[in-house]
Design an enzyme around this catalytic site. Structure first.
Site, PDB file in Angstrom:
ATOM      1  N   THR A 150     -32.742  12.762 -12.953  1.00 35.14           N
ATOM      2  CA  THR A 150     -33.839  11.811 -13.138  1.00 35.14           C
ATOM      3  C   THR A 150     -35.179  12.455 -12.781  1.00 35.14           C
ATOM      4  O   THR A 150     -35.233  13.425 -12.019  1.00 35.14           O
ATOM      5  CB  THR A 150     -33.596  10.569 -12.271  1.00 35.14           C
ATOM      6  OG1 THR A 150     -33.240  10.983 -10.945  1.00 35.14           O
ATOM      7  CG2 THR A 150     -32.487   9.717 -12.847  1.00 35.14           C
ATOM      8  N   MET A 173     -32.847   8.784  -6.208  1.00 36.01           N
ATOM      9  CA  MET A 173     -32.212   8.987  -7.511  1.00 36.01           C
ATOM     10  C   MET A 173     -31.720  10.418  -7.662  1.00 36.01           C
ATOM     11  O   MET A 173     -30.648  10.664  -8.229  1.00 36.01           O
ATOM     12  CB  MET A 173     -33.177   8.615  -8.639  1.00 36.01           C
ATOM     13  CG  MET A 173     -33.489   7.130  -8.719  1.00 36.01           C
ATOM     14  SD  MET A 173     -34.365   6.657 -10.241  1.00 36.01           S
ATOM     15  CE  MET A 173     -35.963   7.471  -9.990  1.00 36.01           C
ATOM     16  N   HIS A 174     -32.469  11.377  -7.135  1.00 39.35           N
ATOM     17  CA  HIS A 174     -32.039  12.781  -7.183  1.00 39.35           C
ATOM     18  C   HIS A 174     -30.741  12.989  -6.420  1.00 39.35           C
ATOM     19  O   HIS A 174     -29.893  13.800  -6.823  1.00 39.35           O
ATOM     20  CB  HIS A 174     -33.127  13.692  -6.619  1.00 39.35           C
ATOM     21  CG  HIS A 174     -34.179  14.043  -7.618  1.00 39.35           C
ATOM     22  ND1 HIS A 174     -35.203  14.930  -7.365  1.00 39.35           N
ATOM     23  CD2 HIS A 174     -34.365  13.638  -8.900  1.00 39.35           C
ATOM     24  CE1 HIS A 174     -35.972  15.037  -8.423  1.00 39.35           C
ATOM     25  NE2 HIS A 174     -35.483  14.257  -9.371  1.00 39.35           N
ATOM     26  N   SER A 175     -30.590  12.258  -5.318  1.00 46.73           N
ATOM     27  CA  SER A 175     -29.355  12.408  -4.534  1.00 46.73           C
ATOM     28  C   SER A 175     -28.136  11.985  -5.341  1.00 46.73           C
ATOM     29  O   SER A 175     -27.016  12.444  -5.066  1.00 46.73           O
ATOM     30  CB  SER A 175     -29.450  11.591  -3.242  1.00 46.73           C
ATOM     31  OG  SER A 175     -29.395  10.198  -3.494  1.00 46.73           O
TER      32      SER A 175
END
Length: 249
Positions: free
Chosen positions: A137, A229-231
Site C-alpha cells: 500500500t 497498512m505496511h505492516s
C-alpha cells in the site's frame, strides 16, 4: 559535498535552484541523493537570503522514488519510511518551494514533488503512484497528498490502479496544476520563483506556515495509518518477487 548528485545554483536574487542528477540511480532516493536533499533543504530553509526554492531533475527524470535496495530492506522489516523525513522536505522548508517536474515523477518521487507549494508538470513525462504495482500500500503521505493536490477522484484512481499517466492526460482529466512542454517547465518555475522572491521573507514564511498548517496537522495520523497498512502488506512473499521483477524489467 554532494555536488555529484545535487547542484545548488542561485539563479537570481532570493531564488535558489536545486537540481537532482543522480544518473547512476536515475534520481531514485539513493543514500547519496537522500543525504544531499536532507542537508541542502536544511541549509536553504534557514538561509536568510533565500525566499524561494526551485527543485528539478535532469533530462527525462524528475524523481523516481525508492531504490530496489530500500524496498527490499523495508520488505524484510529493516526499517520504515518514517526513519527519515525525506519525503516531506518541501513541506517543512520555511520558504515556498516550486517543483519543476520536467521529467518522470514515480511513486515517492511524485509524492515528494507534491509536498512542494507549487508543482509544474511536463506533457511528455510519466507520473504514477506505483506502490500497488509492487504489492504494498502507498506510504510517504501519499494517501493524503495525492487526492489533496490532484483531486479526490483522480487521486484515488491513481493510488489504487497504480498505472502510468502522461502529463497531458492529467491535464485533460482536470488536474489543477500547469502542464507544459518539457522545455518550458523549468523556465516557468524560475519565473514564478522570481515573482515570489519579490516579497519579504518574513511575510512569505508566515503565510506559508499558515497555508500548510492543515496538512501538517493531519499528516502524522495519515502516516501512522500508512505504517499500519505496511505492516500488513509490505511483508507478503509476493512483494519481494514483484520488486525484483519490476526493477529488472
Amino acid at each position: 559535498m554532494h555536488k555529484s548528485v545535487l547542484t545548488i545554483d542561485e539563479v537570481s536574487d532570493g531564488v535558489v535552484q536545486l537540481t537532482m542528477h543522480d544518473r547512476d540511480f536515475k534520481n531514485t532516493f539513493s543514500s547519496e541523493l537522500s543525504a544531499a536533499l536532507i542537508d541542502t533543504f536544511k541549509s536553504v530553509s534557514r538561509n536568510p537570503k533565500y525566499r524561494a526554492v526551485v527543485i528539478t531533475g535532469y533530462d527525462t527524470y524528475f524523481c523516481c522514488g525508492g531504490t530496489r535496495e530500500t524496498l527490499i530492506s523495508l520488505h524484510e522489516g529493516k526499517g520504515k519510511f518514517t526513519d527519515s523525513d525525506l519525503y516531506r522536505l518541501p513541506l517543512d522548508c520555511e520558504i515556498p518551494v516550486i517543483a519543476a517536474m520536467q521529467g518522470h515523477g514515480i511513486g515517492g518521487g511524485l509524492v515528494f514533488g507534491l509536498f512542494s507549494d507549487f508543482a509544474i508538470f511536463s506533457r511528455e513525462s510519466i507520473y504514477t503512484t506505483n506502490f500497488m504495482k509492487f504489492g504494498f500500500t502507498p506510504g510517504m503521505g501519499a494517501t493524503h497528498i495525492i487526492p489533496d493536490k490532484l483531486g479526490v477522484s483522480l487521486g484515488i484512481e491513481m493510488l489504487i490502479s497504480a498505472r502510468d499517466y502522461r502529463g497531458d492526460e492529467l491535464a485533460q482529466r482536470g488536474m489543477p496544476h500547469p502542464v507544459l512542454p518539457r522545455a518550458d517547465v523549468l523556465p516557468a518555475a524560475i519565473a514564478l520563483a522570481k515573482d515570489i522572491a519579490e516579497k519579504p521573507r518574513l511575510s512569505l514564511v508566515t503565510l506559508k506556515s499558515h497555508l500548510i498548517s492543515t496538512t501538517r496537522q493531519v499528516l502524522p495520523s495519515i502516516v501512522s495509518k500508512e505504517i499500519e497498512m505496511h505492516s500488513l502488506t509490505f511483508h507478503q512473499p509476493s512483494t519481494k518477487d514483484r520488486i525484483e521483477k519490476l526493477f529488472g524489467s
